[in-house]
Enzyme design. Structure first.
Site, short mmCIF file in Angstrom:
data_model
loop_
_atom_site.label_atom_id
_atom_site.label_comp_id
_atom_site.label_asym_id
_atom_site.label_seq_id
_atom_site.Cartn_x
_atom_site.Cartn_y
_atom_site.Cartn_z
N GLY A 128 -0.39 4.04 2.10
CA GLY A 128 -1.18 5.19 2.54
C GLY A 128 -2.27 5.59 1.56
O GLY A 128 -2.71 6.73 1.56
N GLY A 130 -5.18 3.83 1.34
CA GLY A 130 -6.46 3.29 1.82
C GLY A 130 -6.78 1.94 1.19
O GLY A 130 -7.94 1.53 1.15
N LEU A 131 -5.76 1.22 0.69
CA LEU A 131 -5.99 -0.10 0.08
C LEU A 131 -5.42 -1.22 0.95
O LEU A 131 -5.16 -2.32 0.48
CB LEU A 131 -5.39 -0.13 -1.33
N SER A 132 -5.17 -0.90 2.22
CA SER A 132 -4.73 -1.89 3.20
C SER A 132 -3.38 -2.51 2.92
O SER A 132 -3.20 -3.72 3.05
CB SER A 132 -5.76 -3.01 3.34
N SER A 134 -1.05 -2.13 4.85
CA SER A 134 -0.54 -2.59 6.15
C SER A 134 -1.10 -3.96 6.52
O SER A 134 -0.36 -4.83 7.01
CB SER A 134 -0.80 -1.57 7.26
N ASP A 179 -9.84 -5.18 7.42
CA ASP A 179 -8.75 -5.29 6.44
C ASP A 179 -8.03 -6.63 6.56
O ASP A 179 -7.77 -7.31 5.57
CB ASP A 179 -7.74 -4.15 6.65
C1 GLA Z 1 -9.16 1.46 8.09
C2 GLA Z 1 -9.17 0.47 9.24
C3 GLA Z 1 -10.38 -0.47 9.15
C4 GLA Z 1 -11.67 0.32 8.96
C5 GLA Z 1 -11.53 1.35 7.85
C6 GLA Z 1 -12.73 2.25 7.73
O1 GLA Z 1 -8.95 0.79 6.89
O2 GLA Z 1 -7.99 -0.31 9.25
O3 GLA Z 1 -10.43 -1.29 10.28
O4 GLA Z 1 -12.09 0.90 10.15
O5 GLA Z 1 -10.38 2.17 8.04
O6 GLA Z 1 -13.84 1.52 7.34
#
Ligand code: GLA
Length: 406
Positions: A128, A130-132, A134, A179
């Site tokens: 959670g 914002g570093l992906s 998932s 991502d």
């Molecule tokens: C999340 C989403 C991405 C993208 C970003 C914003 O990370 O998974 O697909 O939309 O937000 O840029």
């Protein structure tokens, strides 16, 4: 595991493999996929626009053994909840396993025959933030499930689309493909400029004399059920409005700033601002590519700052903590460029920092942020990384080998 020490650098490949084989048996194989930080091009991916993320050296690891029954068994070091599901009747569930179940469903939908596997997951990517985390979970487990099924992606895009399927049909987040794409295709030393319409991409070499520094506000963002899907709908409302004037418009990618000004009065005010962010952000990505090519760090600073302002004021996905973190960075020694990164509503900022100043930069941002917000942030330098793959080690060698997905 501290954030400043990725697993693969503190434990060499052979030891890592031995550890998982000790737990899961001699057939166990190990896969991993990286998290990412987006340099510029935010919320543009689901608008068929341009993005410029880089994969980072924080990974999710999936250790996998084949099972004779056609079922998935999922366990995680970080979460207590475990899952057992029949591959013949995969359905969405609650919690972290949902990403993996959706990935299995997505791969099968693309024609891959999956056999049973037991997966054990371990992650170095904060959840959670914002570093992906998932996407890294989806791609690492996708590779693991293919590996235990004696197969491998025919092309990287199969992994990307399967993960996208999981987000949309299992998790319920209508995400774009940025991502999953960079977690699969990442290139060490580079960011990737991806055109989310044509799917053409190119590596953009990162400045050799700058470090990438991530500052985590610690504010958890929850994309599912959040404002993310609403932003997508607002962009769609904009597309429909432009289509009434120009039927050939298929996405905001087809709309120019002039059109936006000309038809401003016809758009609801909020929709106008959402569209303005997307249209100007695509332009900033193009300019950032040129600035990276030219080594024009000053211009990169301007572009990152403009992107942050646009996300804050027009797209409204920033928050007080992210704004304070950017402000703290701008005043710190060695600062080159910085802005919020990822979906927003919390999470991290990304910064380019002149290398000799990195330690001073980190100390200064931490102190200013603590003064402004009364909280200690997590700040660390990351390196760019290659996309996901299988980890292997030569007996007796300390070297980490990767069988890449692409
Ligand atoms: C999340 C989403 C991405 C993208 C970003 C914003 O990370 O998974 O697909 O939309 O937000 O840029």
């Amino acid at each position: 595991m501290t954030e400043s020490q990725p697993l693969a650098t503190v434990m060499k490949a052979e030891a890592l493999l031995q550890q998982v084989r000790g737990k899961l048996g001699p057939d166990c194989r190990l896969y991993r996929a990286p998290g990412r930080v987006n340099l510029i091009g935010e919320h543009t991916d689901y608008n068929q626009g341009l993005v410029m993320p880089t994969a980072i050296n924080r990974f999710t690891y999936a250790a996998a053994v084949p099972l004779s029954r056609k079922e998935l068994r999922l366990e995680s070091r970080e979460f207590e909840q475990s899952y057992t599901a029949s591959l013949d009747a995969i359905r969405p569930a609650q919690g972290w396993g949902n990403y993996v179940l959706g990935m299995a469903a997505g791969l099968m939908q693309r024609g891959y025959e999956l056999r049973g596997s037991r997966l054990q997951i371990q992650s170095e990517i904060p959840f959670g933030a914002g570093l992906s985390s998932s996407a890294a979970l989806e791609i690492s487990t996708g590779l693991a499930m293919l590996g235990t099924s004696q197969t491998w992606p025919r092309e990287g895009m199969d992994l990307v689309w399967a993960a996208h399927f999981s987000d949309h049909h299992f998790v319920g987040v209508l995400s774009g493909i940025m991502d999953q794409f960079v977690s699969t295709y990442g290139r060490r030393g580079c960011a990737l400029l991806l055109d989310c319409r044509s799917l053409e991409w190119e590596p953009v070499p990162l400045p050799p004399d700058c470090d990438l520094v991530i500052c985590n506000t610690g504010v958890r963002h929850a994309l599912a059920g959040s404002e993310y899907n609403q932003r997508r709908q607002e962009c769609q409302a904009g597309v429909e409005c432009f289509q009434r004037r120009r039927p050939q418009v298929r996405s905001l990618r087809d709309v120019h700033e002039d059109d936006l000004q000309r038809w401003q009065a016809d758009l609801p005010e909020v929709v106008f601002r959402r569209c303005r962010h997307i249209i100007t952000e695509n332009q900033r990505v193009i300019e950032a590519r040129q600035a990276f090519r030219d080594g024009n760090l000053y211009r990169l600073g301007e572009l990152f700052a403009a992107s942050h302002r646009s996300l804050r004021d027009d797209y409204e996905v920033s928050c007080a903590e992210l704004d304070a973190m950017v402000e703290a960075a701008e005043a710190a020694p060695g600062f080159v460029a910085g802005r919020m990164t990822g979906g927003g509503f919390g999470g991290c900022t990304v910064n380019l920092v002149h290398q000799p100043y990195t330690a001073e930069f980190i100390a200064s941002v931490a102190a200013t942020y603590a003064r402004l917000m009364g909280k200690k942030p997590d700040i660390w330098a990351v390196e760019s990384a290659n996309g996901g793959g299988e980890l292997t080690a030569q007996p007796g060698s300390q070297e980490l080998l990767i069988r890449a997905a692409t």
